[in-house]
Design a protein around this motif. Sequence first.
Motif, mmCIF file in Angstrom:
data_model
loop_
_atom_site.group_PDB
_atom_site.id
_atom_site.type_symbol
_atom_site.label_atom_id
_atom_site.label_comp_id
_atom_site.label_asym_id
_atom_site.label_seq_id
_atom_site.Cartn_x
_atom_site.Cartn_y
_atom_site.Cartn_z
ATOM 1 N N ALA A 94 0.835 -1.474 0.187
ATOM 2 C CA ALA A 94 0.149 0.078 -0.188
ATOM 3 C C ALA A 94 1.005 1.623 -0.220
ATOM 4 C CB ALA A 94 -1.396 0.680 1.175
ATOM 5 N N VAL A 95 1.663 1.028 0.160
ATOM 6 C CA VAL A 95 2.825 2.480 0.636
ATOM 7 C C VAL A 95 3.128 3.181 -1.140
ATOM 8 C CG1 VAL A 95 5.656 3.348 0.974
ATOM 9 C CG2 VAL A 95 4.113 1.396 2.210
ATOM 10 N N PRO A 96 2.986 4.275 -1.401
ATOM 11 C CA PRO A 96 2.668 5.088 -2.566
ATOM 12 C C PRO A 96 4.222 4.500 -3.237
ATOM 13 C CG PRO A 96 1.506 5.865 -0.787
ATOM 14 C CD PRO A 96 2.003 5.314 -0.361
ATOM 15 N N LYS A 97 4.866 4.140 -4.296
ATOM 16 C CA LYS A 97 5.917 3.826 -4.311
ATOM 17 C C LYS A 97 6.324 5.158 -4.910
ATOM 18 C CE LYS A 97 5.497 -0.103 -2.950
ATOM 19 N NZ LYS A 97 4.817 -0.079 -2.171
ATOM 20 N N PRO A 98 7.431 6.171 -4.944
ATOM 21 C CA PRO A 98 8.395 7.590 -5.074
ATOM 22 C C PRO A 98 8.606 6.804 -6.773
ATOM 23 C CG PRO A 98 10.139 6.750 -3.669
ATOM 24 C CD PRO A 98 8.921 5.427 -3.392
ATOM 25 N N ASP A 99 7.937 6.182 -8.187
ATOM 26 C CA ASP A 99 8.787 5.771 -9.555
ATOM 27 C C ASP A 99 7.652 5.599 -10.077
ATOM 28 O OD1 ASP A 99 9.353 4.230 -10.737
ATOM 29 O OD2 ASP A 99 10.037 2.757 -9.866
ATOM 30 N N ARG A 109 3.879 2.953 -11.140
ATOM 31 C CA ARG A 109 2.038 2.605 -11.383
ATOM 32 C C ARG A 109 0.723 2.094 -11.352
ATOM 33 N NH1 ARG A 109 0.429 8.508 -14.158
ATOM 34 N NH2 ARG A 109 0.991 9.425 -12.102
#
Lengths: 336, 332
Positions: free
Chosen positions: B260-265, B269
């Motif tokens: 669930a962590v929004p990945k900075p990549d 997406r």
Amino acid sequence: MVESMGRHVLSVRDLAVEFGGDRGTLRALDGVSLDLHAGRVLGVVGESGCGKSVTARAILGILDRAGKVTGGQVLLDPGTSSQQDLVALDPNSQTMRGVRGGRIGLIFQEPMTALSVHYTVGNQIVEAIRAHRELSKADARNRAIELLGEVGIPRPESRVDAYPFQLSGGLRQRVGIAMALAADPQILIADEPTTALDVTTQAQVLALLRRLQRDKGIALMLITHDMGVIAQMADDVAVMYLGRIAEFSPVRDLFARPRHPYTRALLRSVPSIRAEPRDRLATIGGTVPHPGARPSGCAFHPRCPEVIAGRCDQSAPRPVPPLEAGAACFLNEGAA
Amino acid sequence: MKVLEVEGLHKSFPIRGGLLQREIGRVRAVQDVSFSIERGETLALVGESGCGKTTVSRCILRALPPTSGAIRFSPQDGTVVDLAPLSRRALRPLRRHIQMIFQDPYSSLNPRMLVGDIVAEPLAVNGVGSVEREARVRALLDLVGLPQSARTRFPHAFSGGQRQRIGIARALALDPRLVVADEPVSALDVSVQAQIINLLLDLQDRLGLSMLFVAHDLGVVRHVSDRVAVMYVGRIVEIAPTRSLYSRPRHPYTEALLAAVPKPDPELRDQAAAPRGEVADPANPPPGCAFHPRCPFAVDLCRTEVPKLRETTTGHMSACHRAEELTLTGVA
């Protein structure tokens, strides 16, 4: 990057905002230009004091009493016959009330800001619908139930009669989104919509926002401090620093080839779930200066690892031209 | 050597209702929680709001009396005391050995005291003489990266990050055996947060700090902790060395958290997946495994029987009935 843009629905040009106080005036926004397009997500990212929330509030005419737009334009439907400059309107006028919540929906960080504790969720959505559309109470109630279902609230026909305090944080934010959608706006402004939520709830709410935005072709302005949220949600990104736009880039470029030293530094300082234990993070020296103590020249120069002495501290770099990708940085202006 | 050993900790709060505010039920905020912290080790306690992580830390600080269980603490080598049953008076001499770093550097510092006095206060309270105090404050300010000039200024003159440094200096003044840090960087901007994380890493190396790090941000936790305990609805569901937990989680809830962590990549997406449903109400938890209504792997057993926390591989404990047979996805 302009090739696949949807209809141009909002244009912010050279927006300037000042806050008056006992100790003189503070320039919170200094020449901000942004554009919203149907079906696209503009991410606005930056640290505290960068002006990202002030931008949203200035667009909607809901600045604090001490704040004042001192320059620039906010054009709704730019380049069409119905173009309107929202800055020129009285924030309390009938027209502006119609724009707020009607043409432009708003989602707050803490949905309780938008919800009253005294009324049921349904009554508040009904009121929001009837403020902008001529529907009977019964029809508006049915529409409210429909909206609650659309935002993924289980058993909407009974939840419509719940009070906000009876709902969890995640459900409250879903209600907040339903309220924002009440009048079918083409533009949504979401200010840190998931910051107060837990990570699994955040993932649900982000997925919901994206689905609604895509299905309805909404132009979404998503304000956040979280580079992860930006990467997952935005099509284009404006990075703000001390009231100005430091960089404007399509999201893939922003992460693959950041143009501004501030963006580069910001990306490196994000803690990663892929880190090795005890990995140090790259840091940016110092702290964000107070807007009242804005450094000369480029405001980032005292913290910039790539500062050009005698230049960055002397004059301000050119702002990023509207509708173009770029950075407000002398390194990007080429040798001069 | 263990600095802290928590065993079978329970904490419940009464739910009151009706005209006479009689007890009508109990919220079991913490249930059967056991873990230990070695000397020089940082253990992170992670989970979403209401999972009980803060209640655990408050029980250890004895800001809350535990309902049952043992909190064995070693104030010095060779001595172990169970804090759980101690009276306030008996706790007093032990308090100096456990110090706290708070989340909010704005509300946790007295605005009317000079920074030098804030840092010196725990020393004064514990009878350190003024000459020694002075020297100690100088050393502490150096240690946390604050200028000596800070001593004669008030907290409001400092930014959030600098205030957090002041709070850390105060927490370290008495050379505590254990530091409990409750969300110490979550109120800070990203660029400042990175500075404080690095400072904590430096302090771990230089002082051999033992730390209980309560946090919700899994990125931050990965950087600062040696081991991680994941809590869900009052219980520890998984506890493991950091790398092992992230790369090969053994509990579906941990897998869900990581996913669930929004990945900075932006290339990753649409891969973020959220578990269905909502966190269970601790006042009315589901029977069996509390995660079962949201778990994609749940079987009948999960609906009836509470799984025990047990070792699945060396040093890696999970409270999932199916921990051994499932291959869960972590992050590289």
